[in-house]
Design a protein around this motif. Sequence first.
Motif, PDB file in Angstrom:
ATOM      1  N   ASP A 205     -17.223  -2.216 -36.852  1.00  0.00           N
ATOM      2  CA  ASP A 205     -17.200  -1.703 -35.480  1.00  0.00           C
ATOM      3  C   ASP A 205     -15.982  -2.186 -34.717  1.00  0.00           C
ATOM      4  N   GLY A 206     -15.566  -3.411 -34.981  1.00  0.00           N
ATOM      5  CA  GLY A 206     -14.411  -3.945 -34.289  1.00  0.00           C
ATOM      6  C   GLY A 206     -13.106  -3.272 -34.669  1.00  0.00           C
ATOM      7  N   THR A 207     -13.100  -2.549 -35.774  1.00  0.00           N
ATOM      8  CA  THR A 207     -11.891  -1.849 -36.218  1.00  0.00           C
ATOM      9  C   THR A 207     -12.048  -0.334 -36.107  1.00  0.00           C
ATOM     10  N   SER A 208     -13.082   0.139 -35.402  1.00  0.00           N
ATOM     11  CA  SER A 208     -13.348   1.575 -35.249  1.00  0.00           C
ATOM     12  C   SER A 208     -13.512   2.263 -36.603  1.00  0.00           C
ATOM     13  N   THR A 209     -14.126   1.548 -37.544  1.00  0.00           N
ATOM     14  CA  THR A 209     -14.361   2.082 -38.889  1.00  0.00           C
ATOM     15  C   THR A 209     -15.846   2.376 -39.065  1.00  0.00           C
ATOM     16  N   LYS A 210     -16.166   3.552 -39.579  1.00  0.00           N
ATOM     17  CA  LYS A 210     -17.550   3.912 -39.859  1.00  0.00           C
ATOM     18  C   LYS A 210     -17.890   3.580 -41.308  1.00  0.00           C
ATOM     19  N   VAL A 211     -19.115   3.125 -41.538  1.00  0.00           N
ATOM     20  CA  VAL A 211     -19.527   2.750 -42.890  1.00  0.00           C
ATOM     21  C   VAL A 211     -20.713   3.603 -43.331  1.00  0.00           C
TER      22      VAL A 211
ATOM     23  N   ARG B 243     -20.461  -5.887 -40.607  1.00  0.00           N
ATOM     24  CA  ARG B 243     -20.406  -6.631 -39.337  1.00  0.00           C
ATOM     25  C   ARG B 243     -19.070  -6.446 -38.640  1.00  0.00           C
ATOM     26  N   ASN B 244     -18.019  -6.274 -39.395  1.00  0.00           N
ATOM     27  CA  ASN B 244     -16.684  -6.223 -38.803  1.00  0.00           C
ATOM     28  C   ASN B 244     -16.134  -4.809 -38.667  1.00  0.00           C
TER      29      ASN B 244
ATOM     30  N   ASP C 226      -9.335  -9.496 -42.981  1.00  0.00           N
ATOM     31  CA  ASP C 226      -7.898  -9.240 -42.881  1.00  0.00           C
ATOM     32  C   ASP C 226      -7.542  -7.859 -43.425  1.00  0.00           C
ATOM     33  N   ASN C 227      -8.149  -7.478 -44.537  1.00  0.00           N
ATOM     34  CA  ASN C 227      -7.856  -6.165 -45.113  1.00  0.00           C
ATOM     35  C   ASN C 227      -8.406  -5.041 -44.250  1.00  0.00           C
ATOM     36  N   LEU C 228      -9.580  -5.237 -43.663  1.00  0.00           N
ATOM     37  CA  LEU C 228     -10.115  -4.232 -42.747  1.00  0.00           C
ATOM     38  C   LEU C 228      -9.198  -4.033 -41.553  1.00  0.00           C
TER      39      LEU C 228
ATOM     40  N   TRP D 129     -13.534   6.226 -42.747  1.00  0.00           N
ATOM     41  CA  TRP D 129     -14.907   6.104 -43.239  1.00  0.00           C
ATOM     42  C   TRP D 129     -14.874   5.276 -44.516  1.00  0.00           C
ATOM     43  N   VAL D 130     -15.665   4.209 -44.567  1.00  0.00           N
ATOM     44  CA  VAL D 130     -15.777   3.388 -45.764  1.00  0.00           C
ATOM     45  C   VAL D 130     -17.136   3.664 -46.408  1.00  0.00           C
ATOM     46  N   VAL D 131     -17.103   4.170 -47.635  1.00  0.00           N
ATOM     47  CA  VAL D 131     -18.318   4.552 -48.356  1.00  0.00           C
ATOM     48  C   VAL D 131     -18.566   3.524 -49.451  1.00  0.00           C
ATOM     49  N   TYR D 132     -19.730   2.902 -49.417  1.00  0.00           N
ATOM     50  CA  TYR D 132     -20.069   1.854 -50.385  1.00  0.00           C
ATOM     51  C   TYR D 132     -20.985   2.425 -51.454  1.00  0.00           C
ATOM     52  N   ALA D 133     -20.499   2.426 -52.701  1.00  0.00           N
ATOM     53  CA  ALA D 133     -21.275   2.962 -53.824  1.00  0.00           C
ATOM     54  C   ALA D 133     -21.111   2.050 -55.033  1.00  0.00           C
ATOM     55  N   PRO D 134     -21.733   0.871 -55.015  1.00  0.00           N
ATOM     56  CA  PRO D 134     -21.548  -0.102 -56.092  1.00  0.00           C
ATOM     57  C   PRO D 134     -22.307   0.292 -57.355  1.00  0.00           C
TER      58      PRO D 134
END
Length: 354
Positions: free
Chosen positions: A294-300, A291-292, A247-249, A261-266
């Motif tokens: 691509d459906g929102t045109s977001t690059k990770v 997984r989700n 939902d947030n995506l 662009w979503v950058v994951y740096a835990p």
Amino acid sequence: MIVRWLIGLSLGTLIIAATSPWFVRSYVPRTFDDVRQRVVLSPGQTYRWRAEGYATTSVGPHGMMGRINLPQTGDSRIKMLALWGDSQAEGVSVADADKLWRQLENSLGDLASNGEQRGVKVHVLPMASSGDDAGSWRHQMPLVEQELDVSGHVFLICEMVDFMGTVEKPSHQTSADLTNLAATNRVANWVPDFAIHAGRNLLLDPQTMERRRLRFGVGPVPKYLSPTQLAVQEKSDRVAAERRIVDNLNAISAAATKPIWVVYAPRCPLIMDGQLRVEDPDTYLWNVVQRNADGTSTKVIDCRGAFRNSVARGVYPHGFHNGRFGNGHLNAVGYQLIATEVAKHWHEALGVAE
């Protein structure tokens, strides 16, 4: 005895006042920013942080931490990215020259050295603020796109909880909020930082930040323990967490008209309880984002591999020597690793050789 007590009190207070900038954070006035529609630190101020690191941050336009000017707009060769996140992206623990937004600019440099993108310059606008999450970012994204000519958004995600809030309309500032802001600004302007800090420690509970109940009595303090609850107990909890992330995506994607662009740096690998922990406990939740996306045109972009390789060389992306080494907020090394990963994926997306 009273005279000695008063002299000791005065001298002790003067010593604490003189040395407080070495170990006490600063408290600076805030203002309501019309562009971002939120309260930010007042431009032109300097913000000192001492819990981790030993840095002083310059506050720029619209409350940008570390950036004191806005790039020129209206030039097609200039591309501006808005950097979103919480305290990890804000970076008050490091000097302005080492902050993530600056390192992103340095790593990206020109978008390309040849081809259609030749001569394009990237500027990064640091919009991250401590305590922010997907709800606050979503509210500000269309505002900065319109007012600041932003051409893309970069989200630094260090804790998946930032993507797990409820999707609802953000509350607007009320007249009562702005009145409280004026009152707190008067305190910040006239009361020394060390006195404000001491008062907060005395009156507020450090865990909940709620008013502490002071006890004047003899004997031990009774402790009332509530039953411990696990964050995720059933399969239904995982399903609910996945739904909140999706939902947030979707909400973030709907709020923007520019690339995301979503950058994951835990915080992994990290040193905890004297042991090195390499595995990311939020792997399942991050896989939901991947997984989700691509459906929102977001690059990770996943920075965990770069972090693990750095730790294998003995260089830790988190923590400071005056804090918890190998744990805590991102340091200058961590920001450099993130910036390098972003630049690598950016050039790959453009089909440009570095």
